[in-house]
Scaffold this active site. Structure first.
Site, PDB file in Angstrom:
ATOM      1  N   LEU A  65       0.903  -1.293   0.017  1.00  0.00           N
ATOM      2  CA  LEU A  65       0.058  -0.014   0.016  1.00  0.00           C
ATOM      3  C   LEU A  65       0.715   1.319   0.100  1.00  0.00           C
ATOM      4  O   LEU A  65       0.665   2.221  -0.805  1.00  0.00           O
ATOM      5  CB  LEU A  65      -0.952  -0.013   1.169  1.00  0.00           C
ATOM      6  CG  LEU A  65      -1.629   1.378   1.431  1.00  0.00           C
ATOM      7  CD1 LEU A  65      -2.743   1.420   0.279  1.00  0.00           C
ATOM      8  CD2 LEU A  65      -2.442   1.264   2.680  1.00  0.00           C
ATOM      9  N   HIS A  66       1.884   1.370   0.821  1.00  0.00           N
ATOM     10  CA  HIS A  66       2.672   2.621   0.947  1.00  0.00           C
ATOM     11  C   HIS A  66       3.295   2.615  -0.543  1.00  0.00           C
ATOM     12  O   HIS A  66       3.514   3.900  -0.910  1.00  0.00           O
ATOM     13  CB  HIS A  66       3.945   2.027   2.011  1.00  0.00           C
ATOM     14  CG  HIS A  66       4.967   3.123   2.067  1.00  0.00           C
ATOM     15  ND1 HIS A  66       4.708   4.590   2.157  1.00  0.00           N
ATOM     16  CD2 HIS A  66       6.387   3.097   1.991  1.00  0.00           C
ATOM     17  CE1 HIS A  66       5.853   5.254   2.131  1.00  0.00           C
ATOM     18  NE2 HIS A  66       6.834   4.124   1.803  1.00  0.00           N
ATOM     19  N   ARG A  67       3.914   1.492  -1.217  1.00  0.00           N
ATOM     20  CA  ARG A  67       4.594   1.812  -2.509  1.00  0.00           C
ATOM     21  C   ARG A  67       3.364   2.547  -3.462  1.00  0.00           C
ATOM     22  O   ARG A  67       3.751   3.396  -4.256  1.00  0.00           O
ATOM     23  CB  ARG A  67       5.333   0.599  -2.900  1.00  0.00           C
ATOM     24  CG  ARG A  67       6.585   0.108  -2.229  1.00  0.00           C
ATOM     25  CD  ARG A  67       7.251  -1.033  -2.807  1.00  0.00           C
ATOM     26  NE  ARG A  67       6.340  -2.309  -2.625  1.00  0.00           N
ATOM     27  CZ  ARG A  67       6.412  -3.143  -1.633  1.00  0.00           C
ATOM     28  NH1 ARG A  67       7.139  -2.688  -0.372  1.00  0.00           N
ATOM     29  NH2 ARG A  67       5.679  -4.168  -1.526  1.00  0.00           N
ATOM     30  N   VAL A  92       2.884   6.112  -2.783  1.00  0.00           N
ATOM     31  CA  VAL A  92       4.084   6.769  -3.189  1.00  0.00           C
ATOM     32  C   VAL A  92       3.897   6.989  -4.637  1.00  0.00           C
ATOM     33  O   VAL A  92       4.435   8.152  -5.074  1.00  0.00           O
ATOM     34  CB  VAL A  92       5.415   6.166  -2.840  1.00  0.00           C
ATOM     35  CG1 VAL A  92       6.536   6.834  -3.531  1.00  0.00           C
ATOM     36  CG2 VAL A  92       5.514   6.231  -1.238  1.00  0.00           C
ATOM     37  N   THR A 139       1.972   8.913   3.069  1.00  0.00           N
ATOM     38  CA  THR A 139       2.112   7.948   1.921  1.00  0.00           C
ATOM     39  C   THR A 139       1.953   6.545   2.730  1.00  0.00           C
ATOM     40  O   THR A 139       2.118   5.602   2.131  1.00  0.00           O
ATOM     41  CB  THR A 139       3.404   7.923   1.415  1.00  0.00           C
ATOM     42  OG1 THR A 139       4.395   8.027   2.126  1.00  0.00           O
ATOM     43  CG2 THR A 139       3.438   9.095   0.178  1.00  0.00           C
TER      44      THR A 139
END
Length: 187
Positions: free
Chosen positions: A28-30, A33, A175
């Site tokens: 999810l973070h990637r 971002v 993010t």
């Protein structure tokens, strides 16, 4: 924040839930971002302080457009055997709101000393006098193990929920889908 989708982690005999949650949250973070997104927030419906756990569900909150844009990224690839997710749904009518934010702690006096020695050119003895062992904090919050996309360092992301509110508060999310100011629906 009028829409959401829910992702449920499935039990797996080969991987502990904490490992799967870290993998899911890292993906999810990637994706956030990549999208340069600041309009998607997260919540953890099964969040618990005792026992300390995030549970096995992750909710993503945002506009229908923002959530559709995220899901178009196919960011869950590789997790198909480990998750089930809902359609993008409207938030129910009668809900409360709360912030979901990162909380950082000074968990290692020795690490703080090494950092101080490097930044201030001090000796170990000077750093010990400046940062005693009592400076360490023992967090009692649920967490997820992460790896930073910018530094490639592993770290523990502690999650803190704010008090329930009757009214939402707009704002931006980082993010990781977290914010100290902006609220997400809680139901």
């Amino acid at each position: 924040m009028d829409y959401y989708l829910e992702i449920r982690l499935l039990p797996d005999p080969e991987f502990p839930l904490s490992f799967l949650f870290g993998a899911l949250y890292g993906k999810l973070h990637r994706a956030l971002v990549t999208l340069e997104s600041d309009d998607i927030g997260v919540s953890f419906p099964d969040y618990s302080l005792s026992p300390r756990a995030l549970g096995n569900r992750l909710r993503l909150h945002g506009t229908e457009t923002a959530l559709s844009r995220l899901m178009a990224q196919d960011w869950l690839r590789g997790m198909a055997d480990h998750v089930r997710y809902s359609e993008i749904l409207p938030v129910p009518d009668a809900v409360h709101y709360r912030t979901v934010a990162r909380r950082q702690f000074k968990t290692s006096s020795e690490r703080l000393r090494r950092r101080r020695m490097k930044r201030k050119g001090e000796t170990h003895e000077q750093a010990v006098r400046a940062i005693p062992d009592s400076a360490e904090q023992t967090p009692n919050l649920p967490f997820v193990h992460m790896r930073s996309q910018s530094t490639d360092q592993h770290f523990v992301l502690f999650i803190e929920q704010g008090e329930l509110r009757d009214q939402p508060k707009a704002g931006q999310f980082n993010t990781y889908g977290l914010s100290r100011q902006a609220t997400v629906p809680w139901f």
